[in-house]
Structures are given as C-alpha cells and as structure tokens.
Design an enzyme around this catalytic site. Structure first.
Site, PDB file in Angstrom:
ATOM      1  N   LYS A   1      -1.119  -0.669  -4.137  1.00 57.90           N
ATOM      2  CA  LYS A   1      -2.050   0.027  -4.254  1.00 57.90           C
ATOM      3  C   LYS A   1      -1.862   1.187  -3.774  1.00 57.90           C
ATOM      4  O   LYS A   1      -1.029   1.414  -2.617  1.00 57.90           O
ATOM      5  CB  LYS A   1      -2.722  -0.756  -3.123  1.00 57.90           C
ATOM      6  CG  LYS A   1      -4.135  -0.081  -2.439  1.00 57.90           C
ATOM      7  CD  LYS A   1      -4.866  -1.241  -1.740  1.00 57.90           C
ATOM      8  CE  LYS A   1      -6.129   0.164  -1.407  1.00 57.90           C
ATOM      9  NZ  LYS A   1      -7.468  -1.097  -1.130  1.00 57.90           N
TER      10      LYS A   1
ATOM     11  N   TYR B   1       0.947  -1.515  -0.052  1.00 55.47           N
ATOM     12  CA  TYR B   1       0.206  -0.157   0.035  1.00 55.47           C
ATOM     13  C   TYR B   1       0.427   1.390  -0.398  1.00 55.47           C
ATOM     14  O   TYR B   1       2.010   1.228   0.152  1.00 55.47           O
ATOM     15  CB  TYR B   1      -0.923   0.136   1.410  1.00 55.47           C
ATOM     16  CG  TYR B   1      -2.212   0.553   1.290  1.00 55.47           C
ATOM     17  CD1 TYR B   1      -2.613   1.792  -0.243  1.00 55.47           C
ATOM     18  CD2 TYR B   1      -2.978   0.706   1.666  1.00 55.47           C
ATOM     19  CE1 TYR B   1      -3.863   1.888  -0.300  1.00 55.47           C
ATOM     20  CE2 TYR B   1      -4.624   1.263   1.812  1.00 55.47           C
ATOM     21  CZ  TYR B   1      -4.311   1.980   0.905  1.00 55.47           C
ATOM     22  OH  TYR B   1      -5.756   2.603   0.376  1.00 55.47           O
TER      23      TYR B   1
END
Length: 309
Positions: free
Chosen positions: A160, A135
C-alpha cells in the site's frame, strides 16, 4: 490466503467517550452502518482508527468488535506498527481476535536503512500466519529491491503506497509483478485517495482506501462506481465539488486526515467523540466547511440522479 477486495475499502474511526475510553456501542454502530453500505473490506484500528493511540488490550477489543459485527461478510484487516516488539504483539493480538489479515504500518520514527526495513517486515510477518499488506510511507519507504524482498515473504500479499511518488511506485509494481507474483495486490493509501486514483490506476494500482467512506459512503461509492464504469463526467464533478475541496480543508491542519473524518462520522449521526492527543478536533468554522463540502457533493449526486431519470 489472498483475499478478494471487491470495492471501496472501509477504514473505520475508533469512537471515544468524552472521558477517553473506547465507545464500543458507537464502534459497533459505525462498523455495522459501513458494512451495510457495501465496502470491499474493513481495515480496523489503522491510521484513521488511531492505531497509534491505543494500547494492546483495547486494540484487541476493537478488532474483536469489528470481527463480530462484520461476521464474515467481508475481510477484516487490523493495523500493526511502531516498534518491532509492539508490532509483533499487535499482530498476535489481531490473530487471536479473529482478524483476517494485517496492515503493517511503519516502524517507530527512526532513520531506517533498507535491509533493516526488510528485517522489520520479516520479523512481524513471522509472528503470525496472517496475510500482511505492507504500508509504504513516512520512514518506511521501499526501493524496488526491498519491495521485491518483502514481497517474497510467504505471507506478505500486498503493498500500500502512501508516498505519492508515482515514478518509484510504478517501478515497484513492475519489479514485483515480474519477479515475484503477477497477482500481488497494490493499493493507493494516500489520504483522500480519490483525488489521485486516476493516476494510480494508470501505473497498475487498482485498489484504494477511502477515508470518506467512514462518514459519507454514498459519496465514496458513487465515485468508485463512476470510476469503474468510465463515467468521467460524474468522476470530475465529484472531484471538483467534494473531494478536492476536502483535501484543501484537510491540509490546513496536521492530523485533519483523521479528525475531520471522525467529526464527519459524528456529523452523520454516530457519536464518535474526540480524537486522542496529539491530534486535535476541527474548529467550528472547519466543521461548517465540512458540512458545506459534503452537501455540495450530495448535490452533484442528486443532479446526476435527476438527469438519469
């Protein structure tokens, strides 16, 4: 090793009782309802699921519950993050609970140099053989070089983005796909990702998580299907009636990206309980606004269905 995420990604909330314990009955109902709606994957105990507020044993029990309810129908990924020690323990616990992979959230909020960020990902990924999606947000902001470095870690399969820095992300997508793997996975991880997904698709980020799916899967799926089929009229109407107003409401109070979703789950019939501190639940006025916004989105869907008949 690499999963196929075909559709909207479901990030469940974690229901709590009024006394503060995990409500596993409500959690099972919530996950079952979501999976029956048809997501492309379940991301349990991540940001929307208040990963930050859990201890290791209840985290493991939450992941195990999700794995049991999903029963192999779609991939189940679990959150890990915080200190490197905690992240490694949660990664191991997720594996033991039967998760299919990990979403690696940022480390504890310290200033993070790029080599240290790569070392953090390498240490957590090395604690398990589970596939890892990294992330990119908050203090874990990757450059092209560091993104390429973590993409080369054998079990890191995806990236992400939660920064919204389209210029940087476009360069990361280009560098990773050219230098590491043309099939590397890229996700839009901004809150209420629907409002930015048209832009992310344009820079090579086809996948996205939908907080809306947790409480209004009909709206999330309608938007996804409109986007995939090129129904620009319905896409824009849903953005105007529901998703953009939801973002405006969400941005009025820090933490509403989680607590509005949890309130929405309760509003739709599954008692999700309160959020844990330091988050707060929405005010009565904001709950009324959430109902109004949701009804407006569904009115758009009803109108579209009428016109299609």
């Amino acid at each position: 090793m690499r999963p196929t995420f075909d559709g909207v990604l479901f990030f469940p909330v974690t229901p709590f009782t009024e006394s503060g314990d995990v409500d596993f009955d409500a959690l099972s109902q919530h996950i079952a309802k979501g999976v029956e709606a048809g997501p492309g994957g379940v991301f349990i105990a991540c940001g929307t699921g208040e990963f930050h507020a859990m201890e290791e044993q209840e985290f493991a029990a939450v992941v195990r519950t999700a794995v049991e309810v999903v029963a192999g129908r779609v991939p189940v990924y679990a959150g890990a993050g915080g200190s490197v020690a905690q992240s490694k323990r949660f990664a191991v616990a997720a594996k033991e609970a039967g998760a299919d992979g990990l979403l690696l959230l940022p480390p504890y909020l310290v200033e993070v140099p790029q080599p240290g960020l790569v070392d953090f990902v390498r240490a957590v990924a090395g604690a398990t053989d589970l596939p890892v999606i990294v992330y990119n947000r908050n203090n874990a902001r990757f450059t092209e070089d560091s993104a390429v470095a973590v993409a080369k870690i054998p079990n890191v399969i995806g990236f992400k983005d939660g920064t919204g820095n389209f210029d940087q992300v476009a360069r990361i997508v280009q560098a990773v796909t050219e230098q590491v793997d043309p099939d590397f996975l890229f996700f839009n991880g901004l809150p209420t990702a629907e409002t930015t997904q048209l832009a992310y698709r344009a820079i090579g980020v086809p996948l996205y998580s939908s907080a809306t799916f947790a409480f209004a899967p009909d709206l999330a799926l309608a938007f996804y299907n409109a986007l995939e089929s090129g129904n620009d009229e319905l896409t824009q109407k849903l953005l105007g009636a529901f998703f953009c107003p939801l973002v405006r409401l969400r941005d009025t109070v820090p933490g509403y990206a989680v607590s509005l979703v949890k309130a929405g789950v309760t509003m739709e019939g599954i008692p999700a309980g309160p959020v844990r501190p330091p988050l707060i639940m929405p005010s009565a006025e904001d709950l009324d606004e959430l109902r109004t916004i949701t009804a407006a989105g569904r009115a758009v869907l009803a109108d579209a269905l009428t016109q299609a008949v």
